[in-house]
Write an enzyme that holds these catalytic residues in place. Structure first.
Site, PDB file in Angstrom:
ATOM      1  N   GLY A  16      11.357   7.836 -47.597  1.00  0.00           N
ATOM      2  CA  GLY A  16      10.006   7.619 -47.112  1.00  0.00           C
ATOM      3  C   GLY A  16       8.861   8.182 -47.912  1.00  0.00           C
ATOM      4  O   GLY A  16       7.740   8.259 -47.400  1.00  0.00           O
ATOM      5  N   GLY A  17       9.053   8.537 -49.181  1.00  0.00           N
ATOM      6  CA  GLY A  17       7.943   9.058 -49.968  1.00  0.00           C
ATOM      7  C   GLY A  17       6.788   8.081 -50.072  1.00  0.00           C
ATOM      8  O   GLY A  17       5.630   8.438 -49.849  1.00  0.00           O
ATOM      9  N   LYS A  18       7.095   6.832 -50.399  1.00  0.00           N
ATOM     10  CA  LYS A  18       6.045   5.815 -50.504  1.00  0.00           C
ATOM     11  C   LYS A  18       5.531   5.413 -49.127  1.00  0.00           C
ATOM     12  O   LYS A  18       4.358   5.086 -48.966  1.00  0.00           O
ATOM     13  CB  LYS A  18       6.564   4.604 -51.281  1.00  0.00           C
ATOM     14  CG  LYS A  18       6.633   4.865 -52.790  1.00  0.00           C
ATOM     15  CD  LYS A  18       7.237   3.720 -53.550  1.00  0.00           C
ATOM     16  CE  LYS A  18       8.734   3.673 -53.431  1.00  0.00           C
ATOM     17  NZ  LYS A  18       9.415   4.842 -54.029  1.00  0.00           N
ATOM     18  N   ASP A  60      10.631  -1.779 -52.833  1.00  0.00           N
ATOM     19  CA  ASP A  60      11.084  -0.853 -53.869  1.00  0.00           C
ATOM     20  C   ASP A  60      12.601  -1.002 -53.906  1.00  0.00           C
ATOM     21  O   ASP A  60      13.339  -0.288 -53.244  1.00  0.00           O
ATOM     22  CB  ASP A  60      10.665   0.578 -53.526  1.00  0.00           C
ATOM     23  CG  ASP A  60      11.015   1.558 -54.633  1.00  0.00           C
ATOM     24  OD1 ASP A  60      11.361   1.103 -55.737  1.00  0.00           O
ATOM     25  OD2 ASP A  60      10.964   2.774 -54.392  1.00  0.00           O
ATOM     26  N   CYS A 111      12.372  -1.232 -48.291  1.00  0.00           N
ATOM     27  CA  CYS A 111      13.504  -0.364 -48.667  1.00  0.00           C
ATOM     28  C   CYS A 111      12.976   1.060 -48.674  1.00  0.00           C
ATOM     29  O   CYS A 111      12.757   1.654 -49.729  1.00  0.00           O
ATOM     30  CB  CYS A 111      14.065  -0.748 -50.030  1.00  0.00           C
ATOM     31  SG  CYS A 111      14.550  -2.483 -50.188  1.00  0.00           S
ATOM     32  N   ALA A 112      12.781   1.624 -47.487  1.00  0.00           N
ATOM     33  CA  ALA A 112      11.984   2.845 -47.343  1.00  0.00           C
ATOM     34  C   ALA A 112      12.664   4.084 -47.889  1.00  0.00           C
ATOM     35  O   ALA A 112      11.995   5.012 -48.344  1.00  0.00           O
ATOM     36  CB  ALA A 112      11.630   3.051 -45.869  1.00  0.00           C
ATOM     37  N   CYS A 127      12.628   1.490 -60.230  1.00  0.00           N
ATOM     38  CA  CYS A 127      12.514   2.615 -61.163  1.00  0.00           C
ATOM     39  C   CYS A 127      13.525   2.403 -62.285  1.00  0.00           C
ATOM     40  O   CYS A 127      14.239   3.318 -62.682  1.00  0.00           O
ATOM     41  CB  CYS A 127      12.712   3.956 -60.468  1.00  0.00           C
ATOM     42  SG  CYS A 127      14.198   4.086 -59.452  1.00  0.00           S
ATOM     43  N   ASP A 149      15.197   0.302 -43.490  1.00  0.00           N
ATOM     44  CA  ASP A 149      16.267   0.723 -44.397  1.00  0.00           C
ATOM     45  C   ASP A 149      17.613   0.448 -43.735  1.00  0.00           C
ATOM     46  O   ASP A 149      17.710   0.375 -42.508  1.00  0.00           O
ATOM     47  CB  ASP A 149      16.156   2.197 -44.761  1.00  0.00           C
ATOM     48  CG  ASP A 149      16.817   2.502 -46.108  1.00  0.00           C
ATOM     49  OD1 ASP A 149      16.122   2.448 -47.136  1.00  0.00           O
ATOM     50  OD2 ASP A 149      18.039   2.757 -46.133  1.00  0.00           O
TER      51      ASP A 149
END
Length: 490
Positions: free
Chosen positions: A235-237, A302, A231-232, A355, A255
């Protein structure tokens, strides 16, 4: 100190009314308001934005003080009771009616308010927090979410080193420090115009909360591996994972939203990474994924969640979510985790993360997954992070809390797929020793232990995977170039 004038108060009340209107996220509505009022100066915009977000964070208390949800009254309440502005400074700018409101707001007592009002959360959310954390810690957690979040950055290992970044910031007079847990993190004390800074334009730094950085470290991908960010998003991770892989192997950014993948493009161009392959999928049952069954060394999930761990940055989420939303999200999360698990090869690692602060989206999903999938065993998050030189013992699962760790709220659990024919050891969800948090003016409160998961059955013998090279099976189509630059935040 802000120099108040009638126009600034009028614009602040107007922006607040726009943001408090139903439908849509606060940041998008505030950005639209600023576009419609281009004559507002930088200082005025900063004051309006901070004031609007203070009202959203403390809305329940302020509605009590203001006797309602009128934007003009709420503005007076936040100025007088949160920002500490004096009636003497405001008085000359107020008409007769506003002056009466101001005196009533200033005089209203806040003693013996219900705890949910002090916490500034809806009743349903307060009940869940108390059940999970205990009353005193729930209040400490909620109050930590009233504060704005610092600006955390991640240093791109391919293009720079943290020590050099900190030295440059110090030379420029920018107050910055190394984050306490992530070896790549830098925390700024004040927000700056980052998108114009040379370190940003050259791909040396990216905006990423320290808690989010730890999720990538928990997956711990290695050189040459085949890895999926299921679940990009923007794209931070994904970028953090690509740097950890030293720009080798193949990293797929899956995604369901083309817009989010398009937002990854400029960030990817700045980073210098060439091992990342954005891939649009229809849903978690997409045919592309079926062809990739048990091909991946590492898979990060995520999952879409309530986002309640990010309330310092997105305070409107607590007013936009409902209890039924949590139920629906937990169903979606279980379904996504189920689909992502099918991609993991024998001996491969799977990480589930959110989160969220709520057990329904975190521990409950993990317990149900382990009960239904004896072919996976849980891994110890603290041990994995220690191998990545992160000294943080949150026991078997990773749990970051704003009032304890100074990050956004995150949860993560790591699993490993057993080799075909291996018999898993009996598995129970961890029983951590009681976590005691010191809370001001309250006794330490023990965090409630999660329920145990059922013991799994013996793993079934896995069928041999179809013959296909990962490259041929997984070659993605390029996403279209974006029209606008990415929002560099995660």
């Amino acid at each position: 100190m802000t120099q108040f004038n009638e126009n600034l108060l009028r614009q602040s009340a107007s922006a607040l009314a726009t943001v408090l209107a139903p439908h849509g996220p606060a940041d998008a509505k505030l950005s639209a308001y600023f576009r419609e009022n281009p004559k507002l100066g930088m200082k005025d915009r900063a004051f309006i934005a901070e004031t609007v977000y203070q009202v959203i964070r403390r809305k329940r208390l302020l509605e009590y003080l203001a006797d309602g949800a009128d934007a003009r009254r709420l503005l007076l309440a936040v100025l007088l009771r949160v920002q500490g502005v004096s009636l003497r400074d405001l008085g000359p700018l107020l008409n007769k009616q506003q002056t009466e409101w101001a005196h009533a707001i200033k005089a209203k007592s806040t003693e013996n308010l219900p705890l949910a009002v002090q916490a500034d959360v809806p009743d349903w959310l307060w009940d869940k927090l108390v059940t999970q954390y205990g009353e005193a810690e729930a209040l400490a957690l909620a109050r930590s979410l009233h504060l704005s979040a610092p600006l955390d950055l991640r240093v791109n290992r391919l293009n720079g080193q943290r020590e050099a970044v900190l030295a440059l910031f110090a030379k420029e007079g920018i107050a910055a420090a190394a984050t306490p847990y992530s070896p790549d993190g830098v925390r700024l004390k004040e927000k700056i115009a980052l998108n114009k800074h040379v370190l940003f334009t050259k791909g040396v730094i990216e905006v990423q909360d320290e808690g989010s950085q730890l999720l990538a470290l928990l997956l711990a991908p290695r050189r040459g591996e085949m890895v999926a960010d299921f679940c990009a998003g923007a794209g931070g991770k994904t970028l953090a994972l690509g740097a950890m892989m030293h720009n080798s192997g193949r990293l797929y950014a899956f995604d369901v939203a083309q817009k989010r993948l398009s937002n990854l493009r400029p960030r990817l161009a700045r980073s210098g990474l060439s091992n990342i392959h954005p891939q649009l999928i229809v849903n978690e049952r997409d045919q592309k994924l079926k062809r990739l069954a048990q091909k991946f060394d590492r898979v990060l999930v995520d999952a879409p969640c309530s986002g309640l761990g990010t309330l310092r940055r997105n305070p409107d989420l607590k007013w936009r979510q409902t209890e039924m939303d949590i139920v629906e999200l937990s169903i979606k999360q279980a379904r996504i985790l189920e689909a992502a698990a099918k991609l993991v090869k024998s001996g491969g690692r799977l990480v589930y993360a959110t989160c969220s602060l709520l057990r329904e989206e975190n521990e409950a999903i993990v317990e149900a997954f382990l009960a239904q999938h004896p072919e996976f065993k849980p891994l110890n998050a603290a041990e994995i992070l220690a191998q990545q030189k992160v000294e943080l013992d949150t026991r078997t699962t990773l749990k970051m809390l704003p009032h304890v760790h100074g990050t956004d709220g995150f949860f993560a659990a790591a699993f490993e797929r057993l080799a075909a024919g291996d018999k898993p050891e009996p598995v129970e969800m961890p029983e951590p020793t009681e976590t005691v948090v010191e809370v001001e003016e309250a006794e330490p409160v023990a965090v409630k232990k999660p329920a145990r998961a059922a013991k799994p059955k013996a793993a079934a013998k896995a069928k041999p995977a179809a013959k296909a090279t990962p490259t041929a099976a997984a070659k993605p189509k390029a996403a279209p170039r974006p029209k606008k630059s990415a929002k560099a935040a995660e």
